[in-house]
Enzyme design. Structure first.
Site, PDB file in Angstrom:
ATOM      1  N   LYS A 207     -38.113  -2.386 -22.589  1.00 29.58           N
ATOM      2  CA  LYS A 207     -39.536  -1.994 -22.565  1.00 29.58           C
ATOM      3  C   LYS A 207     -40.165  -2.224 -23.934  1.00 29.58           C
ATOM      4  O   LYS A 207     -39.686  -1.720 -24.947  1.00 29.58           O
ATOM      5  CB  LYS A 207     -39.635  -0.524 -22.170  1.00 29.58           C
ATOM      6  CG  LYS A 207     -41.044   0.067 -22.257  1.00 29.58           C
ATOM      7  CD  LYS A 207     -41.092   1.528 -21.802  1.00 29.58           C
ATOM      8  CE  LYS A 207     -42.455   2.155 -22.035  1.00 29.58           C
ATOM      9  NZ  LYS A 207     -42.524   3.577 -21.626  1.00 29.58           N
TER      10      LYS A 207
ATOM     11  N   ASP B 234     -48.134   3.510 -26.854  1.00 28.73           N
ATOM     12  CA  ASP B 234     -48.434   4.128 -25.562  1.00 28.73           C
ATOM     13  C   ASP B 234     -49.347   5.339 -25.760  1.00 28.73           C
ATOM     14  O   ASP B 234     -48.899   6.424 -26.107  1.00 28.73           O
ATOM     15  CB  ASP B 234     -47.125   4.559 -24.877  1.00 28.73           C
ATOM     16  CG  ASP B 234     -47.374   5.172 -23.505  1.00 28.73           C
ATOM     17  OD1 ASP B 234     -48.515   5.041 -22.994  1.00 28.73           O
ATOM     18  OD2 ASP B 234     -46.432   5.770 -22.943  1.00 28.73           O
TER      19      ASP B 234
ATOM     20  N   LYS C 115     -52.714  10.672 -23.189  1.00 30.14           N
ATOM     21  CA  LYS C 115     -51.743  11.682 -23.609  1.00 30.14           C
ATOM     22  C   LYS C 115     -52.414  12.712 -24.519  1.00 30.14           C
ATOM     23  O   LYS C 115     -53.407  12.395 -25.172  1.00 30.14           O
ATOM     24  CB  LYS C 115     -50.613  11.021 -24.414  1.00 30.14           C
ATOM     25  CG  LYS C 115     -49.631  10.206 -23.614  1.00 30.14           C
ATOM     26  CD  LYS C 115     -48.569   9.619 -24.526  1.00 30.14           C
ATOM     27  CE  LYS C 115     -47.545   8.803 -23.751  1.00 30.14           C
ATOM     28  NZ  LYS C 115     -46.777   9.577 -22.778  1.00 30.14           N
TER      29      LYS C 115
ATOM     30  N   ASP D 278     -42.496   3.214 -28.555  1.00 29.32           N
ATOM     31  CA  ASP D 278     -42.293   2.965 -27.128  1.00 29.32           C
ATOM     32  C   ASP D 278     -41.822   1.533 -26.836  1.00 29.32           C
ATOM     33  O   ASP D 278     -41.696   1.146 -25.676  1.00 29.32           O
ATOM     34  CB  ASP D 278     -43.592   3.281 -26.372  1.00 29.32           C
ATOM     35  CG  ASP D 278     -43.343   3.798 -24.970  1.00 29.32           C
ATOM     36  OD1 ASP D 278     -42.198   4.223 -24.684  1.00 29.32           O
ATOM     37  OD2 ASP D 278     -44.277   3.758 -24.145  1.00 29.32           O
TER      38      ASP D 278
ATOM     39  N   ASP E 210     -50.191   6.449 -17.370  1.00 27.57           N
ATOM     40  CA  ASP E 210     -49.176   6.771 -18.379  1.00 27.57           C
ATOM     41  C   ASP E 210     -47.762   6.429 -17.898  1.00 27.57           C
ATOM     42  O   ASP E 210     -46.818   6.480 -18.673  1.00 27.57           O
ATOM     43  CB  ASP E 210     -49.283   8.256 -18.762  1.00 27.57           C
ATOM     44  CG  ASP E 210     -48.596   8.555 -20.088  1.00 27.57           C
ATOM     45  OD1 ASP E 210     -48.254   7.587 -20.805  1.00 27.57           O
ATOM     46  OD2 ASP E 210     -48.411   9.741 -20.396  1.00 27.57           O
TER      47      ASP E 210
ATOM     48  N   GLU F 151     -46.593   3.570 -17.416  1.00 27.49           N
ATOM     49  CA  GLU F 151     -46.810   2.132 -17.600  1.00 27.49           C
ATOM     50  C   GLU F 151     -45.503   1.375 -17.807  1.00 27.49           C
ATOM     51  O   GLU F 151     -45.412   0.188 -17.485  1.00 27.49           O
ATOM     52  CB  GLU F 151     -47.750   1.902 -18.790  1.00 27.49           C
ATOM     53  CG  GLU F 151     -47.084   1.894 -20.184  1.00 27.49           C
ATOM     54  CD  GLU F 151     -46.437   3.217 -20.584  1.00 27.49           C
ATOM     55  OE1 GLU F 151     -46.833   4.258 -20.009  1.00 27.49           O
ATOM     56  OE2 GLU F 151     -45.528   3.220 -21.437  1.00 27.49           O
TER      57      GLU F 151
ATOM     58  N   ARG G 298     -42.572   1.528 -16.336  1.00 25.16           N
ATOM     59  CA  ARG G 298     -41.963   1.006 -15.101  1.00 25.16           C
ATOM     60  C   ARG G 298     -42.763  -0.168 -14.541  1.00 25.16           C
ATOM     61  O   ARG G 298     -42.215  -1.024 -13.847  1.00 25.16           O
ATOM     62  CB  ARG G 298     -41.800   2.142 -14.081  1.00 25.16           C
ATOM     63  CG  ARG G 298     -43.086   2.736 -13.593  1.00 25.16           C
ATOM     64  CD  ARG G 298     -42.890   4.089 -12.942  1.00 25.16           C
ATOM     65  NE  ARG G 298     -42.653   5.144 -13.942  1.00 25.16           N
ATOM     66  CZ  ARG G 298     -42.418   6.417 -13.630  1.00 25.16           C
ATOM     67  NH1 ARG G 298     -42.365   6.809 -12.368  1.00 25.16           N
ATOM     68  NH2 ARG G 298     -42.222   7.301 -14.585  1.00 25.16           N
TER      69      ARG G 298
END
Ligand code: BES
Ligand code: MN
Ligand code: ZN
Length: 503
Positions: free
Chosen positions: A266, A271, A278, A289, A348, A350, A352
């Site tokens: 990833k 993020d 968030k 991230d 959020d 994101e 996956r």
């Protein structure tokens, strides 16, 4: 730091400091400690007898010598011999090296001695060097004030007494240096702030790795992603002004016709949560991230430098996740590269989404296995804590292999189940799947989602949300970016045992 492996008797060497280990539950002195003690008229023995030094794990005592060529001896505890394992060696030597660095010593030495018959001298040396190199890591490029106060060790001399084992130890030290520098490189990438580590910057780093022997790089641009139909990845990228990149690093260490292992990481360079934004607290940590993606880059780098006899492809979907007038929104439906449709419940979740397309793309290589690493869910930190990765997958033999690598490297992981029941939670009313299964079993439903895109290939998913970023110092990982997953993957690749019969 330069590491020099030398053959000879360490008690005769001139150095600023010598690291010497001792077990808590061993009465008297053994090996090098004993011969040093003799030469300094019992000074080490006195430290122990007096109780000043007890040999407890990572506890230390510094001794100035008068009768020895070395100016100082740093005693470091290995804990109880009955509880010993190789990871404690990494911890103790890391601690010792940091103490000596902080004393501003520039030349230090140690001797490779077998503390436990269960490990070879080469394995022992490898762990010691990893501990030292990883423990000494500092991230300093943005410090401009008092740079002269940054302390660094210039030389580490590694002494081997026995001629016959010298080549083995030498090779082990070289391996440890390659692996540690890959871990420290990944720490640098993850520590870098998101304004200095955009998807383009990450692709630029991959370019450097692409120059290594037997490595080829392709950076796929948004236009090609669009053409192919990677709309799940592009959906996440829409809110950002930075162009998304899909990094493809191929390492061919085996024959062309031989099967290939796909590593997927990833690569969210920041993020914010997107429209499902968030909370502000600790949001700055979300520059990390892309730790999974960075770990994949570091692993390919080390695999190439170690010349592993395998074919590996590293895939890193890289983008930011930001809110804007262009951003994707909750309720949007994305058509993934696999053709399957995804209802966005929260922007959020994101990770996956970008991994979905990357996993489908991995399938194009017909890999013998796919391993993905991702800082995927906060739920994994709740379930397993800050130091343990969550493991899920569809193949028991591959999972067992990953577990063995975990035991050898001390990179802790724990398996979570992926039973069919969990798949109910990610069904959508109007699309094939939804990108959130709610709060219950959040780590597992994220993996259940990924499994829809890994297809039938043997696959393991590692959720590194906890260990990728440390809020406290650990023995051989200062707080901040840890480089989680790199040593695990390299060790796994070094002990690779395919094929994996479908289960
Ligand atoms: N990058 C985060 C996960 C994360 C959280 C990593 C904390 C490290 C520390 C991920 O993209 C995310 O936001 N996940 C959500 C998923 C949820 C909305 C279904 C989460 O964990 O809250
Ligand atoms: Mn997120
Ligand atoms: Zn994320």
């Amino acid at each position: 730091m330069k590491i020099n492996v030398r053959r000879g008797d360490i008690t005769e060497q001139k150095t600023a400091a010598l690291i010497v280990t001792h077990f808590e539950d061993v009465v008297g002195l053994e090996g090098i400690a004993a011969s040093l003690d003799q030469k300094c008229r019992g000074a080490i023995g006195d430290l122990i007898k007096s109780g000043d030094f007890d040999g407890k794990l990572c506890k230390s005592s510094l001794l100035h010598t008068r009768d020895l060529p070395t100016a100082r001896i740093l005693l470091i505890g290995l804990g109880k011999r009955v509880e010993f394992n190789i990871d404690k060696l990494r911890e103790a030597y890391a601690k010792a090296a940091v103490i000596l660095r902080d004393l501003n010593l520039r030349n230090i030495a140690l001797a490779v001695e077998l503390p436990d018959e269960r490990w070879t001298l080469a394995e022992t040396a490898e762990a010691i060097i990893e501990g030292v190199c990883l423990g000494l890591y500092q991230y300093t490029p943005f410090k401009t004030v008092e740079r002269d106060k940054i302390k660094e060790i210039d030389e580490l001399a590694v002494w081997v007494a026995d001629k016959a084992s010298f080549p083995d130890v030498n090779a082990a030290v070289e391996r440890a240096e390659i692996v540690s520098s890959a871990v420290n490189y990944v720490r640098d990438l993850v520590s870098a702030p998101s304004n200095e580590m955009t998807p383009s910057d990450l692709a630029g780093e991959a370019e450097q790795i692409g120059r290594l022997k037997n490595v080829k790089l392709k950076v796929m641009e948004e236009a090609e992603m669009k053409e192919l139909g990677m709309n799940s990845l592009l959906g996440v990228a829409k809110g950002s002004d930075e162009a998304a990149k899909f990094i493809i690093l191929e390492y061919q260490g085996g024959k062309k016709a031989e099967p290939l292992i796909a590593l997927v990481g990833k690569g969210i360079t920041f993020d914010s949560g997107g429209i499902s934004i968030k909370p502000a607290e600790k949001m700055e940590e979300m520059k990390s991230d892309m730790a999974g993606g960075a770990a994949v880059l570091g692993t390919i780098m080390a695999a190439a430098k170690l010349a592993l006899p395998l074919n590996i492809v590293g895939l890193v979907p890289a983008t930011e996740n930001l809110p804007s007038g262009h951003a994707y929104k909750p309720g949007d439906i994305l058509k993934s590269l696999s053709g399957q449709t995804i209802e966005v419940i929260t922007t959020d979740a994101e990770g996956r989404l970008i991994l979905a397309d990357a996993l489908t793309y991995a399938g194009k290589f017909k890999p013998e296995a796919i391993i993905d690493l991702a800082t995927l869910t906060g739920a994994c930190v709740i379930a397993l804590g800050d130091y343990v990765m969550g493991m899920m997958g569809n193949n028991n033999k591959l999972k067992a292999l990953v577990c063995e690598a975990s035991a050898r490297t001390g990179e802790k992981l724990w398996e979570l189940p992926l039973w069919d029941d969990y798949h109910e939670q990610i069904k959508s009313d109007i699309a094939d799947y939804r990108n959130s299964g709610g709060r219950a079993a959040g780590t597992i439903t994220a993996a259940a989602f990924l499994s829809k895109f890994a297809g039938e290939f043997p696959w393991v998913h590692l959720d590194i949300a906890g260990p990728a970023w440390l809020s406290k110092d650990r023995p051989y990982a200062p707080k901040g970016a840890s480089g989680a997953g790199v040593r695990l993957l390299i060790d796994l690749l070094r002990h690779w045992k395919a094929p994996f019969v479908a289960e």
